[in-house]
Design an enzyme around this catalytic site. Structure first.
Site, PDB file in Angstrom:
ATOM      1  N   SER A   6      28.270  36.482  12.614  1.00  0.00           N
ATOM      2  CA  SER A   6      28.825  37.823  12.397  1.00  0.00           C
ATOM      3  C   SER A   6      29.233  37.933  10.945  1.00  0.00           C
ATOM      4  O   SER A   6      29.377  36.934  10.246  1.00  0.00           O
ATOM      5  CB  SER A   6      30.070  37.992  13.295  1.00  0.00           C
ATOM      6  N   TYR A  10      38.144  35.377  17.067  1.00  0.00           N
ATOM      7  CA  TYR A  10      36.725  35.712  16.893  1.00  0.00           C
ATOM      8  C   TYR A  10      36.245  35.220  15.522  1.00  0.00           C
ATOM      9  O   TYR A  10      35.179  34.608  15.411  1.00  0.00           O
ATOM     10  CB  TYR A  10      36.542  37.230  17.019  1.00  0.00           C
TER      11      TYR A  10
HETATM   12  P1  NAD Z   1      26.427  42.863  23.813  1.00  0.00           P
HETATM   13  O1  NAD Z   1      27.709  42.852  24.566  1.00  0.00           O
HETATM   14  O2  NAD Z   1      25.486  43.978  24.030  1.00  0.00           O
HETATM   15  O3  NAD Z   1      25.657  41.480  24.015  1.00  0.00           O
HETATM   16  C1  NAD Z   1      26.307  40.266  24.317  1.00  0.00           C
HETATM   17  C2  NAD Z   1      25.646  39.657  25.534  1.00  0.00           C
HETATM   18  O4  NAD Z   1      26.228  38.360  25.776  1.00  0.00           O
HETATM   19  C3  NAD Z   1      25.874  40.503  26.810  1.00  0.00           C
HETATM   20  O5  NAD Z   1      24.639  40.726  27.456  1.00  0.00           O
HETATM   21  C4  NAD Z   1      26.809  39.641  27.637  1.00  0.00           C
HETATM   22  O6  NAD Z   1      26.649  39.788  29.058  1.00  0.00           O
HETATM   23  C5  NAD Z   1      26.425  38.231  27.165  1.00  0.00           C
HETATM   24  N1  NAD Z   1      27.474  37.248  27.444  1.00  0.00           N
HETATM   25  C6  NAD Z   1      28.820  37.369  27.251  1.00  0.00           C
HETATM   26  N2  NAD Z   1      29.434  36.241  27.663  1.00  0.00           N
HETATM   27  C7  NAD Z   1      28.453  35.408  28.106  1.00  0.00           C
HETATM   28  C8  NAD Z   1      28.458  34.102  28.667  1.00  0.00           C
HETATM   29  N3  NAD Z   1      29.599  33.422  28.856  1.00  0.00           N
HETATM   30  N4  NAD Z   1      27.276  33.545  28.995  1.00  0.00           N
HETATM   31  C9  NAD Z   1      26.111  34.224  28.834  1.00  0.00           C
HETATM   32  N5  NAD Z   1      26.044  35.453  28.323  1.00  0.00           N
HETATM   33  C10 NAD Z   1      27.210  36.043  27.978  1.00  0.00           C
HETATM   34  O7  NAD Z   1      26.895  42.833  22.285  1.00  0.00           O
HETATM   35  P2  NAD Z   1      26.066  42.515  20.948  1.00  0.00           P
HETATM   36  O8  NAD Z   1      26.774  43.278  19.890  1.00  0.00           O
HETATM   37  O9  NAD Z   1      24.609  42.675  21.114  1.00  0.00           O
HETATM   38  O10 NAD Z   1      26.437  40.978  20.743  1.00  0.00           O
HETATM   39  C11 NAD Z   1      25.465  39.970  20.543  1.00  0.00           C
HETATM   40  C12 NAD Z   1      25.978  38.979  19.513  1.00  0.00           C
HETATM   41  O11 NAD Z   1      26.109  39.678  18.272  1.00  0.00           O
HETATM   42  C13 NAD Z   1      27.358  38.401  19.828  1.00  0.00           C
HETATM   43  O12 NAD Z   1      27.342  37.014  19.547  1.00  0.00           O
HETATM   44  C14 NAD Z   1      28.260  39.116  18.873  1.00  0.00           C
HETATM   45  O13 NAD Z   1      29.394  38.355  18.531  1.00  0.00           O
HETATM   46  C15 NAD Z   1      27.334  39.344  17.691  1.00  0.00           C
HETATM   47  N6  NAD Z   1      27.740  40.405  16.764  1.00  0.00           N
HETATM   48  C16 NAD Z   1      27.748  41.724  17.132  1.00  0.00           C
HETATM   49  C17 NAD Z   1      28.142  42.689  16.191  1.00  0.00           C
HETATM   50  C18 NAD Z   1      28.171  44.154  16.486  1.00  0.00           C
HETATM   51  O14 NAD Z   1      28.593  44.932  15.599  1.00  0.00           O
HETATM   52  N7  NAD Z   1      27.754  44.614  17.633  1.00  0.00           N
HETATM   53  C19 NAD Z   1      28.510  42.288  14.911  1.00  0.00           C
HETATM   54  C20 NAD Z   1      28.490  40.949  14.589  1.00  0.00           C
HETATM   55  C21 NAD Z   1      28.085  40.018  15.514  1.00  0.00           C
END
Ligand code: NAD
Length: 265
Positions: A141, A154
């Site tokens: 992130s 986080y």
């Molecule tokens: P999202 O919630 O759509 O995707 C996250 C996925 O992880 C979900 O499908 C959820 O069910 C799954 N998950 C959660 N806990 C889990 C577990 N214990 N075991 C298996 N699966 C699990 O959100 P996203 O934004 O697509 O997040 C994906 C990654 O991107 C994450 O690691 C998040 O930290 C990172 N991220 C997102 C952003 C943003 O702005 N959206 C920014 C920086 C980093």
């Protein structure tokens, strides 16, 4: 074969049931890879979509080493190999230290850091025996590059994920295993972002705040899309990045560069 082509390759994506992970699974599939996705839940429409495309969907809690081992070993049994692991599953934790419980700490650190550690362990077990090695990509992130005041647990999880990536890249280059991170944000249209926005008093104002913190997001007047992050993951997974390891690529429209210029006027 084009450098971004994944024909004949095989990939596992955690947290692929929505957002960035789903975009990544679909992009890998479109580039010819056999894909397995592990997630704690799959929405009905996503399960149908994956089934139609032949993307294997498996319930997997990345906080559990045995789940990760079963996901990865099962994938290798089906496809004969694992070329790519994307450690993408993650959860947010917007809480000040005084509010954080031990259960909050464990939920966030176990999902965002322990999951990628043990996922990498089981992928490397197989990749070490493949002459071509493999590629591991972690979804870190912006918080993995910049300290943030509002989500200490986080931020720790995502910074430590960058440290894990560098350590493994150093150790396993000799095995032809490359390890990299993408550091995205703000990414719209994901479960995590929607959960954040749902908590805001003024959703539109919160969206504006996210957009204005990133020079390119502000210039295009929108958040970054999950597909734009998936494109960077595809690059790192592919032969186009054959000599790239130990990097943390910011997909953040310049957000992590510093304080952006003030809006004109
Ligand atoms: P999202 O919630 O759509 O995707 C996250 C996925 O992880 C979900 O499908 C959820 O069910 C799954 N998950 C959660 N806990 C889990 C577990 N214990 N075991 C298996 N699966 C699990 O959100 P996203 O934004 O697509 O997040 C994906 C990654 O991107 C994450 O690691 C998040 O930290 C990172 N991220 C997102 C952003 C943003 O702005 N959206 C920014 C920086 C980093």
């Amino acid at each position: 074969m084009q450098p971004l082509d994944l024909s004949g390759r095989s990939a596992v994506v955690t947290g692929g049931g929505s957002g960035i992970g789903r975009a990544c699974a679909l992009l890998f599939h479109a580039h010819g890879a056999r894909v397995s996705v592990g997630d704690v839940r799959f929405a009905d429409d996503v399960a149908v979509e994956f089934d139609r495309l032949g993307i294997h969907a498996q319930t997997c809690d990345v906080r559990r080493e045995d789940h990760l081992r079963d996901l990865i070993d099962g994938h290798v049994e089906r496809t004969g190999r694992i070329d790519v692991l994307v450690n993408n599953a993650g959860i947010g934790m917007v809480k000040q230290i005084t509010e954080v419980t031990e259960a909050d700490w464990s939920a966030c650190i176990d999902t965002n850091l322990k999951g990628p550690f043990f996922g990498s362990k089981h992928a490397i077990r197989h990749m070490k025996n493949q002459p071509e090695g493999g590629s591991i990509v972690n979804t870190s992130s912006n918080a993995g590059l910049l300290p943030r005041a509002h989500d200490p647990v986080y931020s720790i999880s995502k910074m430590a994920l960058v440290a894990l990536m560098k350590s493994l890249a150093l150790c396993h280059g000799r095995d032809r295993i490359r390890v990299n991170c993408v550091c995205p944000g703000p990414v719209g249209d994901t479960g995590m972002m929607n959960a954040d926005l749902d908590q805001a008093d003024d959703r539109d104002a919160e969206i504006r705040k996210f957009i204005s913190a990133s020079p390119l997001a502000a210039a295009f007047d929108r958040m970054i899309s999950p597909e734009e992050v998936a494109q960077a993951i595809l690059y790192l997974a592919s032969d186009a990045a054959r000599m790239v390891t130990g990097t943390a690529i910011a997909i953040d429209g310049g957000k992590s560069l510093g304080v952006p210029p003030r809006a004109p006027g």
